[in-house]
Scaffold this motif. Structure first.
Motif, short mmCIF file in Angstrom:
data_model
loop_
_atom_site.label_atom_id
_atom_site.label_comp_id
_atom_site.label_asym_id
_atom_site.label_seq_id
_atom_site.Cartn_x
_atom_site.Cartn_y
_atom_site.Cartn_z
N SER A 18 17.88 62.56 39.75
CA SER A 18 19.33 63.47 39.59
C SER A 18 20.55 63.25 40.46
O SER A 18 21.54 63.28 40.19
N THR A 19 19.95 63.04 41.61
CA THR A 19 20.75 63.02 42.78
C THR A 19 21.57 61.55 42.67
O THR A 19 23.00 61.43 42.88
N LEU A 20 20.89 60.63 42.06
CA LEU A 20 21.70 59.30 42.06
C LEU A 20 22.69 59.31 40.76
O LEU A 20 23.68 58.80 40.99
N ALA A 21 22.10 60.13 39.89
CA ALA A 21 22.96 60.01 38.62
C ALA A 21 24.32 60.96 39.05
O ALA A 21 25.07 60.37 38.75
N ARG A 22 24.37 61.87 39.67
CA ARG A 22 25.33 62.62 40.18
C ARG A 22 26.31 61.73 41.12
O ARG A 22 27.30 61.64 40.99
N ALA A 23 25.70 61.03 41.99
CA ALA A 23 26.50 59.95 42.70
C ALA A 23 27.26 59.21 42.06
O ALA A 23 28.23 58.80 42.44
N GLN A 24 26.53 58.44 41.26
CA GLN A 24 27.30 57.45 40.36
C GLN A 24 28.28 58.26 39.48
O GLN A 24 29.25 57.41 38.96
N VAL A 107 48.71 63.64 38.64
CA VAL A 107 47.44 63.78 37.98
C VAL A 107 46.98 65.28 38.96
O VAL A 107 47.65 65.47 40.08
N GLU A 108 46.05 65.91 38.17
CA GLU A 108 45.69 67.26 38.85
C GLU A 108 44.26 67.17 39.16
O GLU A 108 43.52 67.81 40.06
N THR A 109 43.29 66.57 37.75
CA THR A 109 41.86 66.74 38.18
C THR A 109 41.63 65.24 37.65
O THR A 109 42.36 64.38 37.12
N TRP A 110 40.11 65.04 37.63
CA TRP A 110 39.64 63.82 37.37
C TRP A 110 38.10 64.25 36.80
O TRP A 110 37.81 65.17 37.12
N LYS A 111 37.68 63.15 36.07
CA LYS A 111 36.41 63.26 35.67
C LYS A 111 35.93 61.65 35.24
O LYS A 111 36.74 60.83 35.16
N ARG A 112 34.68 61.55 35.57
CA ARG A 112 34.29 60.07 35.52
C ARG A 112 32.90 60.14 34.48
O ARG A 112 32.03 61.00 34.82
N GLN A 113 32.98 59.23 33.57
CA GLN A 113 31.74 59.03 32.90
C GLN A 113 31.28 57.53 32.93
O GLN A 113 32.28 56.52 32.19
N GLY A 114 30.32 57.27 33.56
CA GLY A 114 30.26 55.70 33.75
C GLY A 114 30.97 55.02 34.35
O GLY A 114 31.38 55.30 35.37
N PRO A 122 49.72 65.68 33.16
CA PRO A 122 50.53 65.50 31.83
C PRO A 122 50.49 64.38 30.94
O PRO A 122 50.17 64.51 29.65
N LYS A 123 50.15 63.25 31.72
CA LYS A 123 49.72 61.84 30.93
C LYS A 123 48.49 61.45 31.42
O LYS A 123 48.27 60.89 32.62
N PRO A 124 47.33 61.75 30.69
CA PRO A 124 45.84 61.50 31.07
C PRO A 124 45.98 59.69 31.17
O PRO A 124 46.71 58.89 30.42
N LEU A 125 45.38 59.45 32.40
CA LEU A 125 45.21 57.86 32.48
C LEU A 125 43.72 57.40 32.55
O LEU A 125 42.90 58.20 33.27
N ARG A 126 43.23 56.47 31.87
CA ARG A 126 42.02 56.05 31.96
C ARG A 126 41.81 54.72 32.61
O ARG A 126 42.69 53.72 32.36
N PHE A 127 40.88 54.66 33.55
CA PHE A 127 40.71 53.52 34.34
C PHE A 127 39.28 53.02 33.97
O PHE A 127 38.33 53.85 34.34
N ARG A 128 39.23 51.79 33.95
CA ARG A 128 37.85 51.30 33.88
C ARG A 128 37.37 50.43 35.10
O ARG A 128 38.05 49.53 35.47
N THR A 129 36.10 50.29 35.54
CA THR A 129 35.79 49.66 36.69
C THR A 129 35.77 48.12 36.48
O THR A 129 35.45 47.77 35.21
N THR A 130 36.32 47.50 37.42
CA THR A 130 36.40 45.95 36.95
C THR A 130 35.21 45.24 37.30
O THR A 130 34.47 45.23 38.37
N GLY A 131 34.86 44.63 36.24
CA GLY A 131 33.55 43.83 36.35
C GLY A 131 33.82 42.49 36.83
O GLY A 131 34.73 41.72 36.71
N ASN A 132 32.81 41.72 37.58
CA ASN A 132 32.88 40.49 38.19
C ASN A 132 31.93 39.75 37.14
O ASN A 132 31.10 39.57 36.91
#
Length: 132
Positions: A18-24, A107-114, A122-132
């Motif tokens: 559970s700690t690892l999942a929260r860290a991710q 931006v004021e807040t953030w959330k991360r899913q995977g 005011p304008k949400p921005l979505r960024f995705r981890t760049t895979g190699n």
């Protein structure tokens, strides 16, 4: 009957997972991310950000580039842009770059899913981890 030692080991393993999942799911320091957007006409380039371990940011926008800084406390985030290079951009790309920097700055807040980071303002921005 389950032994006490086995019960303790199971509890420790569950806690560690559970700690690892929260860290991710934490803010993606030390990560390069790409904006979820389509390329602009006449270009294949899509903006990306490289977030350093201390929140320092290297921006590569539609045409311009520069630096900035994220400050994060809980789910609150502040982005402060630094020097942005002009690079003789076409007007449409320069305007899109300016709008993206302004959106990052609001931006004021953030959330991360995977591997997706959503910066909420005011304008949400979505960024995705760049895979190699």
């Amino acid at each position: 009957m389950v032994s006490f030692q086995r019960l303790v080991c199971t509890a420790v393993a569950m806690f560690a997972m559970s700690t690892l999942a929260r860290a991710q799911e934490g803010f993606p320091f030390g990560t390069e991310m790409t904006l979820e957007a389509l390329p602009q006409a006449g270009s294949k380039r899509i903006p990306n950000i490289e977030i350093g371990d201390n929140g320092e940011v290297v921006l590569e926008l539609w045409c311009k580039g520069g630096k900035g800084q994220f400050s994060v406390a809980g789910n609150t985030v502040i982005f402060v842009p630094g020097q942005i290079e002009n690079r003789n951009c076409p007007p449409a790309r320069a305007q899109a770059d300016d709008e993206l920097v302004a959106a990052l700055g609001s931006v004021e807040t953030w959330k991360r899913q995977g591997d997706v980071l959503t910066l909420i303002g005011p304008k949400p921005l979505r960024f995705r981890t760049t895979g190699n």
